[in-house]
Scaffold this active site. Sequence first.
Site, PDB file in Angstrom:
ATOM      1  CB  CYS A  70       3.078 -89.382   5.693  1.00  0.00           C
ATOM      2  SG  CYS A  70       3.034 -88.402   4.178  1.00  0.00           S
ATOM      3  CB  CYS A  73       4.285 -92.643   2.881  1.00  0.00           C
ATOM      4  SG  CYS A  73       5.427 -91.410   3.574  1.00  0.00           S
ATOM      5  CG  HIS A 116       7.858 -88.660   4.928  1.00  0.00           C
ATOM      6  ND1 HIS A 116       6.536 -88.285   4.786  1.00  0.00           N
ATOM      7  CD2 HIS A 116       8.326 -87.999   6.034  1.00  0.00           C
ATOM      8  CE1 HIS A 116       6.209 -87.451   5.765  1.00  0.00           C
ATOM      9  NE2 HIS A 116       7.273 -87.265   6.532  1.00  0.00           N
ATOM     10  CG  ASN A 156       1.924 -74.048  -1.139  1.00  0.00           C
ATOM     11  OD1 ASN A 156       2.236 -73.152  -1.910  1.00  0.00           O
ATOM     12  ND2 ASN A 156       0.663 -74.366  -0.902  1.00  0.00           N
ATOM     13  CG  HIS A 167       5.416 -87.370   1.041  1.00  0.00           C
ATOM     14  ND1 HIS A 167       5.776 -88.609   1.502  1.00  0.00           N
ATOM     15  CD2 HIS A 167       5.665 -87.387  -0.297  1.00  0.00           C
ATOM     16  CE1 HIS A 167       6.211 -89.351   0.496  1.00  0.00           C
ATOM     17  NE2 HIS A 167       6.148 -88.623  -0.610  1.00  0.00           N
ATOM     18  CG  HIS A 169       2.542 -82.543  -1.276  1.00  0.00           C
ATOM     19  ND1 HIS A 169       3.094 -82.300  -0.043  1.00  0.00           N
ATOM     20  CD2 HIS A 169       1.362 -81.855  -1.290  1.00  0.00           C
ATOM     21  CE1 HIS A 169       2.299 -81.516   0.665  1.00  0.00           C
ATOM     22  NE2 HIS A 169       1.234 -81.235  -0.079  1.00  0.00           N
ATOM     23  CD  GLN A 171      -2.278 -78.259  -2.712  1.00  0.00           C
ATOM     24  OE1 GLN A 171      -3.497 -78.287  -2.785  1.00  0.00           O
ATOM     25  NE2 GLN A 171      -1.633 -77.560  -1.784  1.00  0.00           N
TER      26      GLN A 171
END
Length: 356
Positions: A70, A73, A116, A156, A167, A169, A171
Amino acid sequence: MKKTSTRLADGRELIYYDLRDDTVRDAVDRRPLQRTVTTSETRRDVLLGDSVAVASHRQGRTYHPPADECPLCPSLHGRLSEIPDSSYDVVVFENRFPSLAGDSGRCEVVCFTSDHNASFADLTERQAGLVLDAWTDRTAELSHLPSVEQVFCFENRGQEIGVTLGHPHGQIYAYPFTTPRTALMLRSLAAHKEATGGDNLFDAVLERELAGQRLVLEGEHWVAFVPYAAHWPYEVHLYPRRRVPDLLALDEAARTEFPKVYLELLRRFDRIFDGRGGGEPPTPYIAAWHQAPFGAWDGPEGVARDDFALHLELFTVRRTSGKLKFLAGSESGMNVFINDVPPESAAQRLREVASS
């Protein structure tokens, strides 16, 4: 909050947001990266009056890597990632495969935690407050870029949404124009103001929902409800009680309460289909902050920037266990949504799954 800005090997900006003021961030990105070459441009559709971002370089972006590869991470055990340090609280960096770049805007990735296997709903209130601080700080910074007119913070979650990295996250998109959805809200705001002699449409919506049967939860400073004309099977709008145009204008009381209310809302979404109890995969969702455009105000006549109401819209594409809501002919072809779940039923379900 402590903020530390640095650069990745290819020149992209990376920013650490830390809970502790004494945290030192001096790790260097040791990857042999070449500077990213992007081909992003925006093209205006003269028939519909909206814009499309064309970004062919995104075809080569990272796609569902295994957990031990990933890129979000921390860099550990000799494996180098997008985050040079071995741990972090919250990190924001320029997207390596941006949809918008240069004169067409900017795209950033927000990593909520170094864990993660976590989700935003797993964060503590302190951690969630740090994410809010990062969203606010990035909104402030990006809004001053000459090519940026609107800042959009969003998350999302879930492969059903189209997420390619597992992971936790989100945007941030910094658009060089006012988005079509915001433009529609501003037009409706102007029409309502003219028709009522000056009343604010956002205030009217919130007042109606506070008196209705679609409330999901209330705090002293925040209110969550399923909208009267919800487009999605389970869709919740989260408003501060005091109308403000953007994240920057939230007062300290609203900022302090937000983590508690938002985490509870996300945890209820996880329980709609028993997603965190083993019966179903975690509920896929999109969480989207709506802020007023920045820069020289060019909204509809009679509407001021402060008339816009900051709010968050949270929705899932799952309509029931094991079934998704697809945007088929009417939705995709004509933008007319057909909702299979009455908003009142959705609100009742979200009240029923409140945590003990």
